[in-house]
Motif scaffolding. Structure first.
Motif, mmCIF file in Angstrom:
data_model
loop_
_atom_site.group_PDB
_atom_site.id
_atom_site.type_symbol
_atom_site.label_atom_id
_atom_site.label_comp_id
_atom_site.label_asym_id
_atom_site.label_seq_id
_atom_site.Cartn_x
_atom_site.Cartn_y
_atom_site.Cartn_z
ATOM 1 N N GLU A 1 -25.610 40.950 -9.022
ATOM 2 C CA GLU A 1 -26.683 41.062 -10.026
ATOM 3 C C GLU A 1 -27.047 39.704 -10.628
ATOM 4 O OE1 GLU A 1 -22.782 42.139 -12.109
ATOM 5 O OE2 GLU A 1 -23.746 42.724 -10.226
ATOM 6 N N LYS A 2 -26.264 38.676 -10.349
ATOM 7 C CA LYS A 2 -26.545 37.332 -10.860
ATOM 8 C C LYS A 2 -27.154 36.401 -9.807
ATOM 9 C CE LYS A 2 -23.231 37.445 -14.568
ATOM 10 N NZ LYS A 2 -23.608 36.768 -15.780
ATOM 11 N N TRP A 3 -27.295 36.877 -8.575
ATOM 12 C CA TRP A 3 -27.765 36.023 -7.485
ATOM 13 C C TRP A 3 -29.163 35.461 -7.714
ATOM 14 C CZ3 TRP A 3 -26.424 36.490 -1.733
ATOM 15 C CH2 TRP A 3 -25.032 36.529 -1.569
ATOM 16 N N ASN A 4 -30.010 36.161 -8.431
ATOM 17 C CA ASN A 4 -31.385 35.697 -8.632
ATOM 18 C C ASN A 4 -31.592 34.938 -9.939
ATOM 19 O OD1 ASN A 4 -32.335 36.709 -6.164
ATOM 20 N ND2 ASN A 4 -32.590 38.738 -7.041
ATOM 21 N N GLU A 5 -30.548 34.817 -10.747
ATOM 22 C CA GLU A 5 -30.667 34.054 -11.994
ATOM 23 C C GLU A 5 -30.791 32.563 -11.655
ATOM 24 O OE1 GLU A 5 -27.843 34.906 -15.112
ATOM 25 O OE2 GLU A 5 -27.800 37.040 -14.559
ATOM 26 N N THR A 6 -31.755 31.919 -12.294
ATOM 27 C CA THR A 6 -32.021 30.504 -12.030
ATOM 28 C C THR A 6 -31.846 29.718 -13.328
ATOM 29 O OG1 THR A 6 -33.645 31.193 -10.369
ATOM 30 C CG2 THR A 6 -33.689 28.871 -11.030
ATOM 31 N N PRO A 7 -30.629 29.246 -13.589
ATOM 32 C CA PRO A 7 -30.400 28.480 -14.819
ATOM 33 C C PRO A 7 -31.226 27.195 -14.823
ATOM 34 C CG PRO A 7 -28.325 29.026 -13.726
ATOM 35 C CD PRO A 7 -29.425 29.391 -12.792
ATOM 36 N N GLU A 8 -31.861 26.906 -15.943
ATOM 37 C CA GLU A 8 -32.699 25.710 -16.043
ATOM 38 C C GLU A 8 -31.927 24.434 -15.769
ATOM 39 O OE1 GLU A 8 -35.343 25.328 -19.365
ATOM 40 O OE2 GLU A 8 -35.708 27.487 -19.386
ATOM 41 N N VAL A 9 -30.670 24.394 -16.167
ATOM 42 C CA VAL A 9 -29.872 23.183 -16.013
ATOM 43 C C VAL A 9 -29.664 22.830 -14.534
ATOM 44 C CG1 VAL A 9 -27.629 24.340 -16.095
ATOM 45 C CG2 VAL A 9 -27.828 21.974 -16.852
ATOM 46 N N LEU A 10 -29.745 23.811 -13.646
ATOM 47 C CA LEU A 10 -29.517 23.557 -12.227
ATOM 48 C C LEU A 10 -30.761 23.782 -11.373
ATOM 49 C CD1 LEU A 10 -27.203 22.572 -10.476
ATOM 50 C CD2 LEU A 10 -26.519 24.928 -10.135
ATOM 51 N N GLU A 11 -31.702 24.589 -11.866
ATOM 52 C CA GLU A 11 -32.946 24.889 -11.136
ATOM 53 C C GLU A 11 -32.666 25.409 -9.730
ATOM 54 O OE1 GLU A 11 -36.280 24.701 -12.100
ATOM 55 O OE2 GLU A 11 -35.608 24.309 -14.142
ATOM 56 N N SER A 12 -31.673 26.264 -9.599
ATOM 57 C CA SER A 12 -31.355 26.889 -8.320
ATOM 58 C C SER A 12 -30.756 28.258 -8.592
ATOM 59 C CB SER A 12 -30.373 26.014 -7.529
ATOM 60 O OG SER A 12 -30.256 26.505 -6.203
ATOM 61 N N ASN A 13 -30.572 29.026 -7.537
ATOM 62 C CA ASN A 13 -29.927 30.319 -7.658
ATOM 63 C C ASN A 13 -29.150 30.605 -6.375
ATOM 64 O OD1 ASN A 13 -31.830 31.669 -5.781
ATOM 65 N ND2 ASN A 13 -33.306 31.393 -7.449
ATOM 66 N N VAL A 14 -28.301 31.611 -6.416
ATOM 67 C CA VAL A 14 -27.450 31.921 -5.264
ATOM 68 C C VAL A 14 -28.303 32.358 -4.083
ATOM 69 C CG1 VAL A 14 -25.550 33.355 -4.415
ATOM 70 C CG2 VAL A 14 -25.517 32.519 -6.788
ATOM 71 N N ALA B 1 -20.544 26.564 -6.534
ATOM 72 C CA ALA B 1 -19.464 26.565 -7.536
ATOM 73 C C ALA B 1 -20.021 26.249 -8.919
ATOM 74 C CB ALA B 1 -18.385 25.561 -7.142
ATOM 75 N N SER B 2 -20.983 25.333 -8.999
ATOM 76 C CA SER B 2 -21.614 25.019 -10.287
ATOM 77 C C SER B 2 -22.384 26.224 -10.811
ATOM 78 C CB SER B 2 -22.549 23.814 -10.141
ATOM 79 O OG SER B 2 -21.815 22.658 -9.836
ATOM 80 N N LEU B 3 -23.135 26.878 -9.933
ATOM 81 C CA LEU B 3 -23.858 28.089 -10.336
ATOM 82 C C LEU B 3 -22.888 29.150 -10.834
ATOM 83 C CD1 LEU B 3 -26.575 28.489 -7.575
ATOM 84 C CD2 LEU B 3 -26.983 28.558 -10.043
ATOM 85 N N LYS B 4 -21.813 29.344 -10.106
ATOM 86 C CA LYS B 4 -20.816 30.337 -10.500
ATOM 87 C C LYS B 4 -20.301 30.061 -11.909
ATOM 88 C CE LYS B 4 -16.279 31.963 -9.128
ATOM 89 N NZ LYS B 4 -16.182 33.330 -8.744
ATOM 90 N N ARG B 5 -20.027 28.788 -12.166
ATOM 91 C CA ARG B 5 -19.520 28.408 -13.488
ATOM 92 C C ARG B 5 -20.575 28.637 -14.571
ATOM 93 N NH1 ARG B 5 -15.770 23.339 -14.768
ATOM 94 N NH2 ARG B 5 -15.294 23.973 -16.871
ATOM 95 N N ILE B 6 -21.801 28.231 -14.314
ATOM 96 C CA ILE B 6 -22.893 28.401 -15.270
ATOM 97 C C ILE B 6 -23.140 29.890 -15.538
ATOM 98 C CG2 ILE B 6 -25.391 28.121 -15.593
ATOM 99 C CD1 ILE B 6 -25.058 25.447 -13.971
#
Length: 177
Positions: A28-41, A157-162
């Motif tokens: 359920e978090k795969w499509n979240e795109t945190p601004e700090v990274l500008e990417s998603n799973v 790994a960064s996305l996972k942490r964020i």
């Protein structure tokens, strides 16, 4: 250990990192795109599908009809390269499709590496529409695939942490003496 065996083992180990990371991130978090990274799973997995195909299949042995029948490579190329936005890549494939396509590409990549004769590693790449950004030989392309894939494991790994679930590496604390 031969060069082929080493490349195969390192490639396999690198792919295992992909699976360890993506399987530990809630879908359920795969499509979240945190601004700090500008990417998603979703984008990372889609990008790995197209990049693994390019770096360890296409430039090593050419297009593979069996893969092209199962994986829409052109669509992946349009959606999951650095010319596309991770925010616009969500919802194009189901997570089941992404995982299935990754499995197909990973399996074919290892199969091709294991099928090479040692002398082929020194051969030039299969020519294509796009010049390889780093490699001139098959060895260099496969070696780059390992490095590039691990780079994206770092991003996963960064996305996972964020996204609230840091990777633990199963490290155990040692009591001070």
């Amino acid at each position: 250990m031969t060069e082929i065996e080493m490349l195969s083992k390192q490639t396999h180990d690198t792919y295992q990192w992909i699976y360890n990371l993506i399987n530990s991130i809630p879908e359920e978090k795969w499509n979240e795109t945190p601004e700090v990274l500008e990417s998603n799973v979703t984008w990372q997995v889609g990008h790995l599908i197209i990049s693994i195909y390019y770096h360890s299949i296409l430039v090593v042995k050419g297009h593979q009809k069996d893969v092209l029948k199962l994986v829409p490579i052109k669509k992946y190329s349009d959606l999951y390269t650095f010319y596309s936005s991770p925010r616009n890549s969500t919802g194009k494939f189901s997570l089941r499709e992404l995982k299935n396509h990754l499995d197909i590409i990973v399996k074919k990549s290892i199969e091709i590496i294991n099928s090479l004769a040692p002398e082929e590693l020194k051969n030039e790449l299969v020519p294509g529409k796009v010049e390889h950004p780093v490699a001139k030989t098959k060895f260099e392309a496969i070696d780059w695939n390992i490095k590039h894939t691990m780079w994206h494991c770092g991003q996963l790994a960064s996305l996972k942490r964020i996204l609230g679930n840091p990777y633990q590496f199963e490290i155990k604390k040692v009591e001070k003496m």
